[in-house]
Design an enzyme around this catalytic site. Structure first.
Site, mmCIF file in Angstrom:
data_model
loop_
_atom_site.group_PDB
_atom_site.id
_atom_site.type_symbol
_atom_site.label_atom_id
_atom_site.label_comp_id
_atom_site.label_asym_id
_atom_site.label_seq_id
_atom_site.Cartn_x
_atom_site.Cartn_y
_atom_site.Cartn_z
ATOM 1 N N ASN A 154 0.798 -1.230 0.000
ATOM 2 C CA ASN A 154 0.000 0.000 0.000
ATOM 3 C C ASN A 154 0.833 1.285 0.000
ATOM 4 O OD1 ASN A 154 0.832 -0.638 2.581
ATOM 5 N ND2 ASN A 154 -1.027 0.107 3.558
ATOM 6 N N CYS A 285 -3.472 0.264 6.919
ATOM 7 C CA CYS A 285 -3.555 -0.643 8.066
ATOM 8 C C CYS A 285 -4.242 -0.012 9.270
ATOM 9 C CB CYS A 285 -2.152 -1.066 8.450
ATOM 10 S SG CYS A 285 -1.077 0.356 8.640
ATOM 11 N N GLU A 459 7.609 2.075 14.818
ATOM 12 C CA GLU A 459 8.360 2.779 13.778
ATOM 13 C C GLU A 459 8.262 4.276 14.065
ATOM 14 O OE1 GLU A 459 6.775 0.875 10.048
ATOM 15 O OE2 GLU A 459 8.793 0.018 10.057
HETATM 16 P P1 NAD Z 1 1.111 -9.642 3.104
HETATM 17 O O1 NAD Z 1 1.133 -10.069 4.508
HETATM 18 O O2 NAD Z 1 0.413 -10.493 2.125
HETATM 19 O O3 NAD Z 1 2.604 -9.473 2.552
HETATM 20 C C1 NAD Z 1 3.522 -8.601 3.161
HETATM 21 C C2 NAD Z 1 4.913 -8.919 2.672
HETATM 22 O O4 NAD Z 1 5.346 -10.151 3.241
HETATM 23 C C3 NAD Z 1 5.057 -9.086 1.164
HETATM 24 O O5 NAD Z 1 6.253 -8.481 0.745
HETATM 25 C C4 NAD Z 1 5.135 -10.591 0.996
HETATM 26 O O6 NAD Z 1 5.843 -11.000 -0.158
HETATM 27 C C5 NAD Z 1 5.903 -10.980 2.238
HETATM 28 N N1 NAD Z 1 5.730 -12.363 2.690
HETATM 29 C C6 NAD Z 1 4.629 -13.139 2.585
HETATM 30 N N2 NAD Z 1 4.858 -14.341 3.157
HETATM 31 C C7 NAD Z 1 6.127 -14.321 3.638
HETATM 32 C C8 NAD Z 1 6.930 -15.268 4.329
HETATM 33 N N3 NAD Z 1 6.466 -16.467 4.659
HETATM 34 N N4 NAD Z 1 8.189 -14.915 4.670
HETATM 35 C C9 NAD Z 1 8.663 -13.689 4.379
HETATM 36 N N5 NAD Z 1 7.949 -12.758 3.704
HETATM 37 C C10 NAD Z 1 6.686 -13.067 3.339
HETATM 38 O O7 NAD Z 1 0.531 -8.167 3.155
HETATM 39 P P2 NAD Z 1 0.012 -7.243 1.956
HETATM 40 O O8 NAD Z 1 -1.227 -7.895 1.415
HETATM 41 O O9 NAD Z 1 1.117 -6.895 1.059
HETATM 42 O O10 NAD Z 1 -0.382 -5.920 2.738
HETATM 43 C C11 NAD Z 1 -1.589 -5.759 3.392
HETATM 44 C C12 NAD Z 1 -1.463 -6.016 4.884
HETATM 45 O O11 NAD Z 1 -0.412 -5.250 5.437
HETATM 46 C C13 NAD Z 1 -2.702 -5.625 5.651
HETATM 47 O O12 NAD Z 1 -3.003 -6.580 6.644
HETATM 48 C C14 NAD Z 1 -2.311 -4.320 6.308
HETATM 49 O O13 NAD Z 1 -3.041 -3.997 7.454
HETATM 50 C C15 NAD Z 1 -0.878 -4.546 6.577
HETATM 51 N N6 NAD Z 1 -0.171 -3.274 6.719
HETATM 52 C C16 NAD Z 1 0.278 -2.889 7.958
HETATM 53 C C17 NAD Z 1 0.904 -1.664 8.124
HETATM 54 C C18 NAD Z 1 1.385 -1.209 9.471
HETATM 55 O O14 NAD Z 1 2.241 -0.357 9.507
HETATM 56 N N7 NAD Z 1 0.906 -1.728 10.587
HETATM 57 C C19 NAD Z 1 1.102 -0.835 7.016
HETATM 58 C C20 NAD Z 1 0.649 -1.262 5.769
HETATM 59 C C21 NAD Z 1 0.019 -2.488 5.642
#
Ligand code: NAD
Length: 485
Positions: A154, A285, A459
């Site tokens: 995002n 998020c 962060e």
């Molecule tokens: P996601 O969890 O599908 O993926 C996040 C990242 O993790 C990607 O780069 C993915 O390739 C990687 N990944 C996936 N499986 C992995 C593994 N087993 N080992 C290592 N890396 C792995 O998330 P998304 O769909 O890209 O983003 C949306 C989610 O992120 C939502 O739940 C949102 O709330 C959260 N988010 C949180 C924040 C925050 O700061 N708290 C900010 C933005 C998004």
């Protein structure tokens, strides 16, 4: 200037672009049209190894510099990002589909803020002196070593900078893996850091899906993992990091409450709910997606919300008049539409929106459900799209209890003119990042992060320094050593 959407190569490692076409292909898609705008490859073992070795070498050089010298590089990078804000924002819009109107102010600009802020802090990091009678002790604040950053789709530029800036300020190196859905802008951050004077290899970007992320997390040379992603991914990454006793920062999902009391300024509350649900088409998020409105204000609130949503301008996100873009992918659109159907099936009342927009892009109308109850799926799951659930409440105690009845704890907001109540309610909410008469502000000076399943660590702000450095304690005896034998 403007950037080509197709980068010179997939990865930025050891100070330059590198490719290995043996890695599985990643098609980068412009979410507003469905057009393929770049083709990249996942990192192979060879690329990951190159990234590891060059990062470890660079880290030694970097950690030997003074904090002020490191800070100068970060601040120069911040300046370069600001100079190139338009080109970076256009690339971010092509990659994420977020309106240029947003990316021009919220993405590269926020990344530059982080580099500037932590660049400023780099020269101030110290330990302390502890007098112990005639003896004394001191602490040294030392880097962790090699950190891995893994991003969500995002806010790709912002996430890369929010992780890189404190990590590098503390004297670490970082290997960053962007989301496979939005891999383009982190490469530009890496280019800019080298141009600003960072040693080659200090900030490497490698592309890939979960398998590449997992290879990075489990490598014994890595000291720390910082993930921004969903709770299920967080569980897996945290567990893998735990096996190596690695330090983590987890920025995960949320289903945050936004509580509107009857005495609130209704225009401000509606504005907060709009920002907390529909900015970036709801892909944030910290969004306040459970909007609790006190009964006496409910009808007025919904009427003004529906009226103001008529101001949504959906369309080509590169057009600066557009203020509402598509979701990042067809899969995300389909997931969000599934939740909208579930909401209708659960008996929630559709106030507006509810439809996907036909065509090549992944647009979903801003959608508001009223008469939502706590047990409904749309009130419990993180949807990560433009879907607001409005719930009624009567009493303060009741709403606090219901707001806390979730596994998440990222954010919370309160709208009221009664400031004593505002602080009391915020004090009772289990959430890491809170807002009073506002929503979703994220200045770099304020710590950001979640409680409960929404995360570990913080962060931004000085708080981030604790998560990218470690203390060494040193006891110094000034007299003779007395031993029993
Ligand atoms: P996601 O969890 O599908 O993926 C996040 C990242 O993790 C990607 O780069 C993915 O390739 C990687 N990944 C996936 N499986 C992995 C593994 N087993 N080992 C290592 N890396 C792995 O998330 P998304 O769909 O890209 O983003 C949306 C989610 O992120 C939502 O739940 C949102 O709330 C959260 N988010 C949180 C924040 C925050 O700061 N708290 C900010 C933005 C998004």
């Amino acid at each position: 200037m403007s950037y080509d959407t197709q980068p010179a190569a997939s990865h930025f490692v050891a100070g330059g672009y590198v490719e290995d076409t043996a890695g599985a292909e990643i098609e980068v898609i412009h979410p507003a049209t469905g057009a393929v705008i770049a083709r990249l490859h996942e990192a192979t073992d060879r690329i990951v190894e190159l990234a590891m070795v060059s990062a470890l070498e660079a880290q030694e050089v970097w950690a030997a510099m003074t904090g002020a010298e490191r800070g100068r590089v970060l601040r120069r990078a911040a300046d370069l990002i600001r100079e190139r804000n338009r080109a970076l924002s256009e690339l971010e819009t092509m990659d994420t589909g977020k309106p240029l109107q947003e990316t021009l102010v919220a993405d590269a600009a926020s990344g530059a803020d982080a580099l500037e802020y932590f660049g400023g802090l780099a020269g101030t990091l110290t330990g302390e002196h502890i007098q112990l009678g005639g003896n004394w002790a001191y602490t040294r604040r030392e880097p962790l070593g090699l950190c891995v950053g893994i991003g969500a789709w995002n806010y790709p530029t912002q996430i890369a900078c929010w992780k890189a800036a404190p990590a590098l300020a503390c004297g670490n190196a970082m290997i960053f893996k962007p989301s496979e859905s939005t891999p383009l802008c982190a490469l530009k951050v890496a280019e800019i850091l080298v141009e600003a004077g960072a040693p080659a290899g200090l900030f490497n970007v490698v592309q890939g899906r979960a398998e590449v992320g997992s290879a990075l997390v489990t490598d014994p040379r890595v000291a720390k993992v910082s993930l921004t992603g969903s709770v299920p991914t967080g569980r897996r990454v945290y567990a893998a990091a735990a096996a190596g006793i690695k330090s983590v920062t987890m920025e995960l999902g949320g289903k945050s409450p936004l509580i509107v009391f009857e005495d609130a300024d209704v225009e401000d509350a509606v504005g907060g709910a709009i920002l907390g649900n529909f900015y970036s088409s709801g892909q944030i998020c910290s969004n306040g997606t459970r909007v609790f409105v006190q009964k006496g204000l409910r009808d007025r609130f919904l009427r003004r919300l529906a009226e103001r949503l008529e101001g949504v301008v959906m369309g080509d996100p590169m057009d600066e008049a557009v203020n509402f873009g598509p979701l990042v992918s067809a899969a995300q659109r389909d997931k969000v539409m599934g939740y909208i159907r579930t909401g209708l099936g659960e008996g929630a009342r559709l106030v507006c929106g509810g439809e996907a927009v036909p065509g090549g892009g992944y647009f979903v109308q801003p959608t508001v459900f009223a008469d939502v109850t706590d047990g409904m799926v749309i009130a419990r799951d993180e949807i990560f799209g433009p879907v607001m659930a409005v719930l009624d409440f009567e009493h303060e105690d009741e709403v606090v209890r219901r707001a806390n009845a979730t596994e998440f704890g990222l954010s919370a907001g309160v709208f009221t003119r009664d400031l004593a109540r505002a602080h009391r309610v915020i004090g009772n909410l289990h959430a890491g990042t809170c807002f009073i008469n506002s929503y979703n502000d994220a200045p770099v000076e304020m710590p950001f992060g979640g409680m409960k399943m929404s995360g570990v660590g913080r962060e931004n702000a000085r708080a981030a320094i604790d998560h990218y450095s470690q203390l060494k304690s040193v006891f110094v005896r000034m007299g003779a050593v007395e031993a029993p034998y």
